[in-house]
Design an enzyme around this catalytic site. Structure first.
Site, PDB file in Angstrom:
ATOM      1  N   VAL A  33       0.754  -1.248  -0.046  1.00 46.82           N
ATOM      2  CA  VAL A  33       0.050  -0.114   0.158  1.00 46.82           C
ATOM      3  C   VAL A  33       0.998   1.231   0.016  1.00 46.82           C
ATOM      4  O   VAL A  33       0.599   2.271  -0.929  1.00 46.82           O
ATOM      5  CB  VAL A  33      -1.025   0.140   1.105  1.00 46.82           C
ATOM      6  CG1 VAL A  33      -1.772   1.302   1.429  1.00 46.82           C
ATOM      7  CG2 VAL A  33      -2.006  -0.950   1.091  1.00 46.82           C
ATOM      8  N   SER A  39       2.762   1.656  -3.335  1.00 45.06           N
ATOM      9  CA  SER A  39       1.660   2.280  -4.174  1.00 45.06           C
ATOM     10  C   SER A  39       1.309   3.588  -4.418  1.00 45.06           C
ATOM     11  O   SER A  39       1.340   4.230  -5.042  1.00 45.06           O
ATOM     12  CB  SER A  39       0.332   1.438  -4.271  1.00 45.06           C
ATOM     13  OG  SER A  39       0.575  -0.102  -4.478  1.00 45.06           O
ATOM     14  N   GLU A  40       1.363   3.929  -2.899  1.00 39.47           N
ATOM     15  CA  GLU A  40       1.204   5.601  -2.737  1.00 39.47           C
ATOM     16  C   GLU A  40       2.252   6.434  -3.332  1.00 39.47           C
ATOM     17  O   GLU A  40       1.785   7.167  -3.673  1.00 39.47           O
ATOM     18  CB  GLU A  40       0.755   5.556  -1.097  1.00 39.47           C
ATOM     19  CG  GLU A  40       0.270   6.945  -0.781  1.00 39.47           C
ATOM     20  CD  GLU A  40      -0.919   7.461  -1.485  1.00 39.47           C
ATOM     21  OE1 GLU A  40      -0.919   8.637  -2.015  1.00 39.47           O
ATOM     22  OE2 GLU A  40      -1.892   6.556  -1.575  1.00 39.47           O
ATOM     23  N   MET A  41       3.504   5.787  -3.049  1.00 38.95           N
ATOM     24  CA  MET A  41       4.475   6.420  -3.594  1.00 38.95           C
ATOM     25  C   MET A  41       4.623   6.525  -5.087  1.00 38.95           C
ATOM     26  O   MET A  41       4.787   7.611  -5.423  1.00 38.95           O
ATOM     27  CB  MET A  41       5.899   5.802  -2.858  1.00 38.95           C
ATOM     28  CG  MET A  41       6.064   5.665  -1.505  1.00 38.95           C
ATOM     29  SD  MET A  41       6.367   7.496  -0.665  1.00 38.95           S
ATOM     30  CE  MET A  41       6.018   7.097   0.743  1.00 38.95           C
ATOM     31  N   THR A  81       2.507   9.239  -5.974  1.00 38.50           N
ATOM     32  CA  THR A  81       3.085  10.626  -5.704  1.00 38.50           C
ATOM     33  C   THR A  81       3.881  10.819  -6.974  1.00 38.50           C
ATOM     34  O   THR A  81       3.846  12.001  -7.390  1.00 38.50           O
ATOM     35  CB  THR A  81       3.740  10.646  -4.363  1.00 38.50           C
ATOM     36  OG1 THR A  81       2.732  10.114  -3.351  1.00 38.50           O
ATOM     37  CG2 THR A  81       4.308  11.715  -4.156  1.00 38.50           C
TER      38      THR A  81
END
Length: 71
Positions: A61, A64-66, A69
């Site tokens: 998670v 994936s968020e990085m 970004t």
């Protein structure tokens, strides 16, 4: 920029994590939720296998968020 050694590589990596934490609201939300899930896992006494699954899930998670970004 290419790093010269492993220490410098880690410094760049943690610098990027710190940047994302400072500037991205969703990264902060995900980390708060992850901390709550880890606390709940400690309270429930999860098995080592479930801890591994949990660590991989949290890592996926956050990774994936990085990527989100960067894009």
């Amino acid at each position: 920029m290419r790093s010269r050694n492993i220490r410098e590589s880690f410094r760049f990596a943690f610098s990027g994590l710190w940047y994302a934490l400072r500037t991205q609201r969703n990264v902060r939300i995900h980390l708060i939720i992850a901390a709550g899930v880890v606390a709940l896992g400690l309270w429930l006494g999860l098995s080592p296998t479930l801890w591994a699954v949990l660590a991989l899930t949290i890592g996926f998670v956050l990774a994936s968020e990085m990527l989100n970004t960067v894009a």
